[in-house]
Design a protein around this motif. Sequence first.
Motif: not given
Length: 351
Positions: A196-199, A206-207, A216-219, A223-226
């Motif tokens: 996912t390349g996320q922090r 995540m769930g 996979i959707r992430v906010r 940064t608040g980036t969706e």
Amino acid sequence: MIGFPHASAFRDRHGKVRYRFRKKGLPTVYLPGVPGSLEFAAAYEAAASGAKPLAIGQGRTKPGTINALAVAAFESADWSALAESTQRNYRGVMERLRRDHGDKTVRSLTPEIVLRLRDRIPGQAARNNFIKALRWFLAFAVARGWRQDNPASAVVKIKYRTEGYHTWTEAEVAAFEKRWPVGTKQRLAMDLLLYTGQRSKDVRLMGRQSLTGDGIRVRQSKTGTELTIPLHPRLAASLATVPGDQMLFLPTQYGPAYTATGFYNWIKAACREAGVAECSPHGLRKCIATRMADAGCTHSEIMAVTGHKHPKEVETYIRARDQRRLASSAMAKIGTDAERDLANLPNRLAK
């Protein structure tokens, strides 16, 4: 142990369950709330970082002091608007400042005093972090009329060379995969971080609520980036092993999500067992950015996955890819088929 290193539960003389943090070299701290709550997490992070709790009665602050500034800032809407990771960093700086100088007035701070305070801190990164946090608190003070200027603004950032978190190599990824096969929680954590390349903060939360169609959707909490990131086949294989009635992908053994420190320590322990002790969670974010750059992805394509705001933030990966590509092209043009004839004459060197 309750899933938080060096924290334990016990019953006091009234039969009430309480929690405390005990580690050699650090003060014992009694933790409020229950494991998994924000109150507990904040106190645990402060205790693990070595920040000492305020003494009894120190909460009765005198107006205009650093203690009073901290209390006002922590209760403000400005503070609640900060990301949780930023709050954690800034709180650590302020609590250490309160411990040693809490009774001093905010107006007494000068650029010279700020410099002296900074220079007493070990490590260039920690010094810059101190100035960054202090700028925020003093900007808060200026906005509320506590003083006319921000003395921390006059202190420039220290320039120093650092590679940051180690970027996982492909060999290190393979070693971790060998030790932690699909079906283990450690492997799922790595696949979530890598594909996912996320922090870490976003991956920890995540769930099943994060799944949407085939992505996979992430906010992003920082940064608040969706973002919506397509499921990579390797990640899909790991997610298929999660029990159907389990909502959170990476719960602790007690159910709630890991704290930042707990998650980091857990991943580091898994890395050591896999023989890749230098690796850390954030290094997987750098690894996938490197993979995408090597695959020929553009700045915009990489940013669409990582959520970086500016092209310069991914320029490092693009530049490293281009350097390797250009170097390979240059060396290939030299040729290795036959030894080239020299211009040397039989009895003397050519001019």
